[in-house]
Design a protein around this motif. Structure first.
Motif, PDB file in Angstrom:
ATOM      1  N   LYS A 152     -89.727 -60.493 -30.444  1.00 19.83           N
ATOM      2  CA  LYS A 152     -89.886 -59.042 -30.545  1.00 19.83           C
ATOM      3  C   LYS A 152     -91.051 -58.652 -31.452  1.00 19.83           C
ATOM      4  N   LYS A 153     -91.371 -59.515 -32.411  1.00 23.45           N
ATOM      5  CA  LYS A 153     -92.453 -59.206 -33.339  1.00 23.45           C
ATOM      6  C   LYS A 153     -93.803 -59.605 -32.755  1.00 23.45           C
ATOM      7  N   GLU A 154     -94.829 -58.962 -33.233  1.00 24.12           N
ATOM      8  CA  GLU A 154     -96.188 -59.294 -32.803  1.00 24.12           C
ATOM      9  C   GLU A 154     -96.514 -60.738 -33.199  1.00 24.12           C
ATOM     10  N   VAL A 155     -97.205 -61.441 -32.310  1.00 25.58           N
ATOM     11  CA  VAL A 155     -97.504 -62.861 -32.532  1.00 25.58           C
ATOM     12  C   VAL A 155     -98.446 -63.039 -33.717  1.00 25.58           C
ATOM     13  N   ASP A 156     -98.106 -63.979 -34.591  1.00 25.13           N
ATOM     14  CA  ASP A 156     -98.951 -64.346 -35.730  1.00 25.13           C
ATOM     15  C   ASP A 156     -98.760 -65.839 -35.987  1.00 25.13           C
ATOM     16  N   ILE A 157     -99.635 -66.652 -35.414  1.00 29.77           N
ATOM     17  CA  ILE A 157     -99.491 -68.113 -35.504  1.00 29.77           C
ATOM     18  C   ILE A 157     -99.583 -68.586 -36.938  1.00 29.77           C
ATOM     19  N   LEU A 158    -100.419 -67.962 -37.749  1.00 26.71           N
ATOM     20  CA  LEU A 158    -100.604 -68.400 -39.138  1.00 26.71           C
ATOM     21  C   LEU A 158     -99.314 -68.311 -39.951  1.00 26.71           C
ATOM     22  N   ARG A 159     -98.362 -67.550 -39.468  1.00 23.90           N
ATOM     23  CA  ARG A 159     -97.090 -67.439 -40.195  1.00 23.90           C
ATOM     24  C   ARG A 159     -96.355 -68.766 -40.233  1.00 23.90           C
ATOM     25  N   TYR A 160     -96.645 -69.663 -39.282  1.00 27.63           N
ATOM     26  CA  TYR A 160     -95.956 -70.958 -39.192  1.00 27.63           C
ATOM     27  C   TYR A 160     -96.792 -72.118 -39.775  1.00 27.63           C
ATOM     28  N   LEU A 161     -97.940 -71.795 -40.324  1.00 25.97           N
ATOM     29  CA  LEU A 161     -98.836 -72.829 -40.856  1.00 25.97           C
ATOM     30  C   LEU A 161     -98.959 -72.686 -42.364  1.00 25.97           C
ATOM     31  N   PRO A 162     -99.419 -73.740 -43.031  1.00 25.64           N
ATOM     32  CA  PRO A 162     -99.605 -73.677 -44.483  1.00 25.64           C
ATOM     33  C   PRO A 162    -100.517 -72.502 -44.875  1.00 25.64           C
ATOM     34  N   TYR A 163    -100.175 -71.875 -45.966  1.00 23.12           N
ATOM     35  CA  TYR A 163    -100.860 -70.651 -46.383  1.00 23.12           C
ATOM     36  C   TYR A 163    -102.360 -70.858 -46.588  1.00 23.12           C
ATOM     37  N   PHE A 164    -102.771 -72.012 -47.108  1.00 23.70           N
ATOM     38  CA  PHE A 164    -104.178 -72.205 -47.451  1.00 23.70           C
ATOM     39  C   PHE A 164    -105.080 -72.176 -46.216  1.00 23.70           C
ATOM     40  N   LEU A 165    -104.513 -72.453 -45.013  1.00 21.87           N
ATOM     41  CA  LEU A 165    -105.325 -72.437 -43.795  1.00 21.87           C
ATOM     42  C   LEU A 165    -105.834 -71.038 -43.464  1.00 21.87           C
ATOM     43  N   SER A 166    -105.073 -70.023 -43.886  1.00 24.14           N
ATOM     44  CA  SER A 166    -105.489 -68.644 -43.610  1.00 24.14           C
ATOM     45  C   SER A 166    -106.689 -68.236 -44.453  1.00 24.14           C
ATOM     46  N   LYS A 167    -107.039 -69.048 -45.446  1.00 29.40           N
ATOM     47  CA  LYS A 167    -108.184 -68.744 -46.297  1.00 29.40           C
ATOM     48  C   LYS A 167    -109.475 -69.360 -45.774  1.00 29.40           C
ATOM     49  N   GLU A 168    -109.348 -70.239 -44.773  1.00 29.20           N
ATOM     50  CA  GLU A 168    -110.544 -70.870 -44.213  1.00 29.20           C
ATOM     51  C   GLU A 168    -111.068 -69.966 -43.090  1.00 29.20           C
ATOM     52  N   PRO A 169    -112.283 -69.408 -43.201  1.00 25.27           N
ATOM     53  CA  PRO A 169    -112.779 -68.387 -42.271  1.00 25.27           C
ATOM     54  C   PRO A 169    -112.775 -68.824 -40.814  1.00 25.27           C
ATOM     55  N   THR A 170    -113.266 -70.047 -40.523  1.00 24.76           N
ATOM     56  CA  THR A 170    -113.348 -70.484 -39.126  1.00 24.76           C
ATOM     57  C   THR A 170    -111.959 -70.637 -38.520  1.00 24.76           C
ATOM     58  N   PHE A 171    -111.061 -71.318 -39.256  1.00 26.66           N
ATOM     59  CA  PHE A 171    -109.694 -71.530 -38.763  1.00 26.66           C
ATOM     60  C   PHE A 171    -108.980 -70.189 -38.559  1.00 26.66           C
ATOM     61  N   LYS A 172    -109.209 -69.246 -39.484  1.00 25.33           N
ATOM     62  CA  LYS A 172    -108.585 -67.940 -39.388  1.00 25.33           C
ATOM     63  C   LYS A 172    -109.080 -67.178 -38.159  1.00 25.33           C
ATOM     64  N   SER A 173    -110.354 -67.267 -37.859  1.00 27.43           N
ATOM     65  CA  SER A 173    -110.934 -66.573 -36.698  1.00 27.43           C
ATOM     66  C   SER A 173    -110.381 -67.129 -35.387  1.00 27.43           C
ATOM     67  N   VAL A 174    -110.270 -68.473 -35.329  1.00 26.19           N
ATOM     68  CA  VAL A 174    -109.727 -69.093 -34.119  1.00 26.19           C
ATOM     69  C   VAL A 174    -108.285 -68.649 -33.888  1.00 26.19           C
ATOM     70  N   ASN A 175    -107.505 -68.623 -34.940  1.00 23.35           N
ATOM     71  CA  ASN A 175    -106.105 -68.211 -34.802  1.00 23.35           C
ATOM     72  C   ASN A 175    -105.970 -66.729 -34.467  1.00 23.35           C
ATOM     73  N   ALA A 176    -106.877 -65.909 -34.950  1.00 23.79           N
ATOM     74  CA  ALA A 176    -106.844 -64.484 -34.603  1.00 23.79           C
ATOM     75  C   ALA A 176    -107.056 -64.294 -33.103  1.00 23.79           C
ATOM     76  N   ALA A 177    -107.989 -65.100 -32.528  1.00 18.98           N
ATOM     77  CA  ALA A 177    -108.229 -65.034 -31.083  1.00 18.98           C
ATOM     78  C   ALA A 177    -107.007 -65.533 -30.310  1.00 18.98           C
ATOM     79  N   ASP A 178    -106.381 -66.601 -30.797  1.00 14.47           N
ATOM     80  CA  ASP A 178    -105.172 -67.118 -30.152  1.00 14.47           C
ATOM     81  C   ASP A 178    -104.031 -66.104 -30.226  1.00 14.47           C
ATOM     82  N   ASN A 179    -103.912 -65.441 -31.372  1.00 13.88           N
ATOM     83  CA  ASN A 179    -102.860 -64.438 -31.543  1.00 13.88           C
ATOM     84  C   ASN A 179    -102.975 -63.333 -30.497  1.00 13.88           C
ATOM     85  N   ALA A 180    -104.193 -62.861 -30.278  1.00  9.07           N
ATOM     86  CA  ALA A 180    -104.412 -61.761 -29.334  1.00  9.07           C
ATOM     87  C   ALA A 180    -103.997 -62.158 -27.921  1.00  9.07           C
ATOM     88  N   GLU A 181    -104.330 -63.391 -27.515  1.00 13.95           N
ATOM     89  CA  GLU A 181    -103.988 -63.841 -26.165  1.00 13.95           C
ATOM     90  C   GLU A 181    -102.481 -64.059 -26.029  1.00 13.95           C
TER      91      GLU A 181
END
Length: 215
Positions: A8-37
């Motif tokens: 029911k909630k909006e998809v956010d893959i980073l919620r299931y990954l270690p927090y420090f990965l969200s601080k890496e710009p490239t990894f964060k951008s890739v996951n943002a694109a995956d989230n949208a799809e």
């Protein structure tokens, strides 16, 4: 409809990954694109599931109407089209008072329509609130479809008023009574010493007359 197994909630893959990965710009951008799809697919799945249930179907109403042998009319709102399908699906039910109330109130905005049965005269009164019938044509059509051939009906329009009515008048004549206080008056009871109940007081007034009221 409640699909508890569907996210029911909006998809956010980073919620299931270690927090420090969200601080890496490239990894964060890739996951943002995956989230949208993923979110786009989730919403499409949800929309498809809604078409399987008449109460939530929208573009899928055409399939429901086709199944029931109805001509699709997309100029009508979803609620009206769903009611038309429901009327056909309920066609095998026994026409009872409850069935008629349900049928009638599908076309009454505030669901205040009612039925009065006249068994001995083989007809019913259909009470409809004035100005609140959403589709009189559809109501008439479905009554002709489901009402038994030996029963007739009569429409009765009514208007409900929620207000107070005050009634007043003018006293045109009166009589004045004077009751003198008599403290030496005795009341003799010829009977049992214990009180005997002879009735029940539903309403009463208590009046106190002072001894020197008329001096």
């Amino acid at each position: 409809m409640n699909n508890i197994w569907l996210r029911k909630k909006e998809v956010d893959i980073l919620r299931y990954l270690p927090y420090f990965l969200s601080k890496e710009p490239t990894f964060k951008s890739v996951n943002a694109a995956d989230n949208a799809e993923h979110e786009r697919l989730r919403l499409q799945i949800q929309e498809c599931l809604e078409q399987l249930f008449l109460k939530t179907a929208t573009w899928g109403l055409r399939l429901w109407e086709e199944y029931c042998g109805l001509q699709s009319d997309e100029t009508l709102d979803y609620k009206t089209r769903r009611n038309r399908v429901l009327d056909v699906l309920n066609g095998t039910e026994t026409v009872t008072k409850d069935f008629l109330l349900t049928l009638i109130n599908r076309y009454v905005a505030d669901k205040s329509g009612s039925v009065i049965e006249h068994y001995d005269q083989y007809y019913i009164d259909i009470l409809l609130p004035d100005g609140k019938v959403t589709s009189f044509v559809d109501l008439e059509k479905n009554l002709r479809t489901f009402m038994p051939a030996h029963l007739g009906w009569k429409y009765v329009a009514f208007s409900g008023v929620n207000d107070y009515v005050n009634v007043s008048g003018i006293v045109s004549g009166c009589r004045e009574f004077s009751i003198m206080a008599d403290t030496s008056y005795d009341l003799l009871i010829d009977g049992p010493a214990e009180p005997v109940a002879t009735g029940i007081v539903m309403q009463g007034y208590e009046i106190t007359i002072e001894p020197d009221l008329f001096k």
